[in-house]
Scaffold this motif. Structure first.
Motif, mmCIF file in Angstrom:
data_model
loop_
_atom_site.group_PDB
_atom_site.id
_atom_site.type_symbol
_atom_site.label_atom_id
_atom_site.label_comp_id
_atom_site.label_asym_id
_atom_site.label_seq_id
_atom_site.Cartn_x
_atom_site.Cartn_y
_atom_site.Cartn_z
ATOM 1 N N ASP A 163 0.723 -1.106 0.279
ATOM 2 C CA ASP A 163 0.052 0.145 0.106
ATOM 3 C C ASP A 163 0.751 1.634 0.322
ATOM 4 O O ASP A 163 0.038 2.097 -0.083
ATOM 5 C CB ASP A 163 -1.027 0.063 1.507
ATOM 6 N N THR A 164 2.400 1.127 -0.003
ATOM 7 C CA THR A 164 3.359 2.587 -0.075
ATOM 8 C C THR A 164 3.023 3.504 -1.615
ATOM 9 O O THR A 164 2.178 2.743 -3.033
ATOM 10 C CB THR A 164 4.713 1.776 -0.153
ATOM 11 N N LYS A 165 2.914 4.239 -1.424
ATOM 12 C CA LYS A 165 2.427 5.082 -2.462
ATOM 13 C C LYS A 165 3.582 5.925 -3.444
ATOM 14 O O LYS A 165 4.339 5.508 -2.645
ATOM 15 C CB LYS A 165 1.246 6.486 -1.678
ATOM 16 N N VAL A 166 3.496 5.962 -4.645
ATOM 17 C CA VAL A 166 4.793 6.117 -4.734
ATOM 18 C C VAL A 166 4.392 7.185 -5.835
ATOM 19 O O VAL A 166 3.387 7.961 -6.428
ATOM 20 C CB VAL A 166 5.001 4.848 -6.212
ATOM 21 N N PHE A 167 5.633 8.893 -5.719
ATOM 22 C CA PHE A 167 5.377 9.517 -6.127
ATOM 23 C C PHE A 167 6.371 9.733 -7.282
ATOM 24 O O PHE A 167 7.659 9.367 -6.049
ATOM 25 C CB PHE A 167 5.544 10.711 -5.029
ATOM 26 N N CYS A 168 6.204 9.952 -8.688
ATOM 27 C CA CYS A 168 7.064 9.706 -9.215
ATOM 28 C C CYS A 168 8.411 11.240 -9.797
ATOM 29 O O CYS A 168 7.361 12.266 -9.440
ATOM 30 C CB CYS A 168 7.288 9.347 -10.510
ATOM 31 N N GLY A 169 9.644 11.687 -10.553
ATOM 32 C CA GLY A 169 9.620 12.611 -10.696
ATOM 33 C C GLY A 169 9.254 13.312 -12.158
ATOM 34 O O GLY A 169 9.459 14.362 -12.434
ATOM 35 N N HIS A 170 8.709 12.632 -13.035
ATOM 36 C CA HIS A 170 7.966 12.500 -14.475
ATOM 37 C C HIS A 170 6.343 13.121 -14.633
ATOM 38 O O HIS A 170 6.434 11.289 -13.711
ATOM 39 C CB HIS A 170 8.329 12.912 -15.131
ATOM 40 N N GLU A 171 5.440 13.100 -15.167
ATOM 41 C CA GLU A 171 4.270 12.934 -15.777
ATOM 42 C C GLU A 171 4.625 12.635 -17.360
ATOM 43 O O GLU A 171 5.015 13.058 -17.921
ATOM 44 C CB GLU A 171 3.571 13.681 -15.254
ATOM 45 N N CYS A 172 4.570 10.682 -16.872
ATOM 46 C CA CYS A 172 4.398 10.275 -18.065
ATOM 47 C C CYS A 172 3.776 9.441 -18.512
ATOM 48 O O CYS A 172 4.041 8.268 -19.014
ATOM 49 C CB CYS A 172 6.017 9.861 -19.150
ATOM 50 N N THR A 173 2.844 9.386 -17.821
ATOM 51 C CA THR A 173 2.395 7.687 -17.527
ATOM 52 C C THR A 173 1.287 7.555 -18.273
ATOM 53 O O THR A 173 0.694 6.235 -18.583
ATOM 54 C CB THR A 173 1.053 8.568 -15.864
ATOM 55 N N VAL A 174 0.672 8.660 -19.217
ATOM 56 C CA VAL A 174 -0.368 8.069 -20.492
ATOM 57 C C VAL A 174 0.651 7.403 -21.597
ATOM 58 O O VAL A 174 -0.002 6.288 -21.764
ATOM 59 C CB VAL A 174 -0.768 9.122 -22.029
ATOM 60 N N ARG A 175 1.424 7.917 -21.499
ATOM 61 C CA ARG A 175 3.145 7.099 -22.833
ATOM 62 C C ARG A 175 2.843 5.809 -21.944
ATOM 63 O O ARG A 175 3.485 5.263 -22.864
ATOM 64 C CB ARG A 175 4.198 8.505 -22.443
ATOM 65 N N ASN A 176 3.555 5.784 -21.045
ATOM 66 C CA ASN A 176 3.617 4.412 -19.924
ATOM 67 C C ASN A 176 2.560 3.550 -20.296
ATOM 68 O O ASN A 176 2.764 2.354 -20.826
ATOM 69 C CB ASN A 176 4.045 4.337 -18.722
ATOM 70 N N LEU A 177 1.195 4.338 -20.053
ATOM 71 C CA LEU A 177 0.628 3.196 -20.317
ATOM 72 C C LEU A 177 -0.193 2.489 -21.785
ATOM 73 O O LEU A 177 -0.525 1.082 -22.032
ATOM 74 C CB LEU A 177 -1.052 3.546 -19.719
ATOM 75 N N LYS A 178 0.622 3.186 -22.838
ATOM 76 C CA LYS A 178 0.178 3.376 -24.023
ATOM 77 C C LYS A 178 0.872 2.035 -24.218
ATOM 78 O O LYS A 178 0.647 0.969 -24.957
ATOM 79 C CB LYS A 178 -0.488 4.047 -25.197
ATOM 80 N N PHE A 179 2.213 2.020 -24.027
ATOM 81 C CA PHE A 179 3.333 1.173 -24.009
ATOM 82 C C PHE A 179 3.013 -0.232 -23.260
ATOM 83 O O PHE A 179 3.042 -1.111 -24.199
ATOM 84 C CB PHE A 179 4.124 2.011 -23.740
ATOM 85 N N ALA A 180 2.529 -0.243 -22.335
ATOM 86 C CA ALA A 180 1.863 -1.300 -21.358
ATOM 87 C C ALA A 180 0.722 -1.632 -22.302
ATOM 88 O O ALA A 180 0.693 -3.043 -22.099
ATOM 89 C CB ALA A 180 2.103 -0.922 -20.405
ATOM 90 N N LEU A 181 -0.285 -1.033 -23.339
ATOM 91 C CA LEU A 181 -1.112 -1.979 -23.688
ATOM 92 C C LEU A 181 -0.724 -2.513 -24.589
ATOM 93 O O LEU A 181 -1.156 -4.088 -25.294
ATOM 94 C CB LEU A 181 -1.983 -0.757 -23.339
ATOM 95 N N LYS A 182 0.448 -1.829 -25.335
ATOM 96 C CA LYS A 182 0.891 -2.872 -26.294
ATOM 97 C C LYS A 182 1.749 -4.248 -25.855
ATOM 98 O O LYS A 182 1.561 -5.602 -26.709
ATOM 99 C CB LYS A 182 2.218 -2.281 -27.176
ATOM 100 N N VAL A 183 2.409 -3.928 -25.047
ATOM 101 C CA VAL A 183 2.931 -5.098 -24.026
ATOM 102 C C VAL A 183 1.950 -6.389 -24.297
ATOM 103 O O VAL A 183 2.058 -7.587 -23.836
ATOM 104 C CB VAL A 183 3.670 -4.620 -22.430
ATOM 105 N N GLU A 184 0.745 -5.845 -23.066
ATOM 106 C CA GLU A 184 -0.452 -6.892 -22.743
ATOM 107 C C GLU A 184 -1.517 -6.303 -23.298
ATOM 108 O O GLU A 184 -2.163 -6.156 -22.030
ATOM 109 C CB GLU A 184 -0.341 -7.293 -20.896
ATOM 110 N N PRO A 185 -1.817 -6.452 -24.086
ATOM 111 C CA PRO A 185 -3.217 -5.951 -25.170
ATOM 112 C C PRO A 185 -4.602 -6.336 -23.977
ATOM 113 O O PRO A 185 -5.351 -5.722 -24.357
ATOM 114 C CB PRO A 185 -2.975 -6.361 -26.412
ATOM 115 N N GLU A 186 -4.336 -7.723 -23.507
ATOM 116 C CA GLU A 186 -5.051 -8.059 -22.689
ATOM 117 C C GLU A 186 -5.453 -7.509 -21.323
ATOM 118 O O GLU A 186 -6.390 -8.612 -20.490
ATOM 119 C CB GLU A 186 -5.547 -10.055 -23.176
ATOM 120 N N ASN A 187 -4.454 -7.307 -21.016
ATOM 121 C CA ASN A 187 -4.705 -6.922 -19.445
ATOM 122 C C ASN A 187 -5.203 -5.807 -18.697
ATOM 123 O O ASN A 187 -5.376 -4.593 -19.197
ATOM 124 C CB ASN A 187 -3.257 -6.044 -18.723
#
Length: 279
Positions: A163-187
């Motif tokens: 349940d640890t919260k993650v605060f990252c250094g950059h806002e690039c979530t949409v791009r990251n998740l578009k790539f994640a969807l390419k990796v796992e299109p059924e996720n």
């Protein structure tokens, strides 16, 4: 304790960690002093220290100026290249960030690949991960290896409470998740998080924080043992899967050329103000 999320530059985040009982605060990655000082005044807090995740200019640029403006300011970091550094830290070290009880310290993680963060004992609101872990992604291997990143993600971070919260250094979530969807299109977790992130992006709202539990559901860099991720990379060894994923991500829909970062910083500092004022 609360964390104030501060958007700066093109896609960077600074954070102001506030202990509400004492009104003491710690800044994380104080890249734009003017903006940070505005928030400090608005929140009516006293800045006691800076935690710098790594030495890159877009995370550490403001340290020297703030140290001059605020005598006695402590600057924590894991790298001697960090400007105005007063306290060199190491993995697992505990430090006090406020006039709290001795039991209310913070455990600092400073893995060998860029990034450092804090996790207050008994209150899992952190870590600030700099450029190591992102929402839906991980950092590039500029100054480290796939082996080091794998250790950071699976042992240093992966061992924290889910349940640890993650605060990252950059806002690039949409791009990251578009790539994640390419990796796992059924996720389905990826699909849901991407839809949510797009809505946040449309509303100009941050997508931080996430939690480690969430990241293990949709972040391919934390899912290197999953069959679908291994099938995408054509690898089975976790480190090689991670290495292949990072290579694919580096070449995935590269964004258009960004504005000059020094110019962006100058705009944030207000240096172009006199030239933009109407006559």
């Amino acid at each position: 304790m609360k964390v104030k999320v501060i958007s700066v530059l093109e896609d960077n985040y600074m954070y102001l960690v506030i202990e509400e009982s004492t009104r003491h605060a710690v800044a994380v990655d104080a890249a734009v002093p003017k903006r940070l000082l505005e928030i400090i005044r608005k929140e009516d807090v006293v800045l006691k220290a800076i935690l710098t995740t790594h030495h890159h200019w877009d995370h550490a640029r403001g340290n020297e100026e703030l140290a001059q403006l605020l005598p006695g300011l402590q600057v924590f970091g894991a790298d001697e290249r960090i400007g105005a550094l007063t306290h060199r830290v190491s993995h697992g070290q505990e430090l006090s960030v406020s006039a709290r009880s001795a039991g209310d310290t913070a455990a600092l993680t400073a893995p060998p690949l860029r990034g450092a963060g804090v996790v207050p004992a008994g209150d899992q609101w952190g870590p600030e991960r700099g450029d190591t872990l992102f929402v839906g992604g991980c950092g590039q291997f500029f100054e480290g290896t796939a082996e080091q990143m794998h250790t950071n993600l699976t042992q240093t971070l992966g061992a924290l409470p889910k349940d640890t919260k993650v605060f990252c250094g950059h806002e690039c979530t949409v791009r990251n998740l578009k790539f994640a969807l390419k990796v796992e299109p059924e996720n389905e977790a990826v699909k849901e998080k991407l839809a949510w992130a797009k809505q946040r992006d449309d509303e100009d709202l941050p997508t931080v924080p996430s939690t480690l539990q969430e990241e293990f559901l949709y972040n391919p860099f934390l899912r290197v043992t999953e069959e679908a991720v291994q099938r995408f990379t054509g690898r089975t060894d976790p480190v090689e899967v991670l290495r292949a994923l990072r290579s694919h991500r580096d070449n995935f829909k590269k964004p258009k050329e960004r504005p000059n970062p020094q110019a962006m910083l100058a705009f944030d500092w207000g240096l172009f103000g006199p030239f933009l004022e109407k006559k």
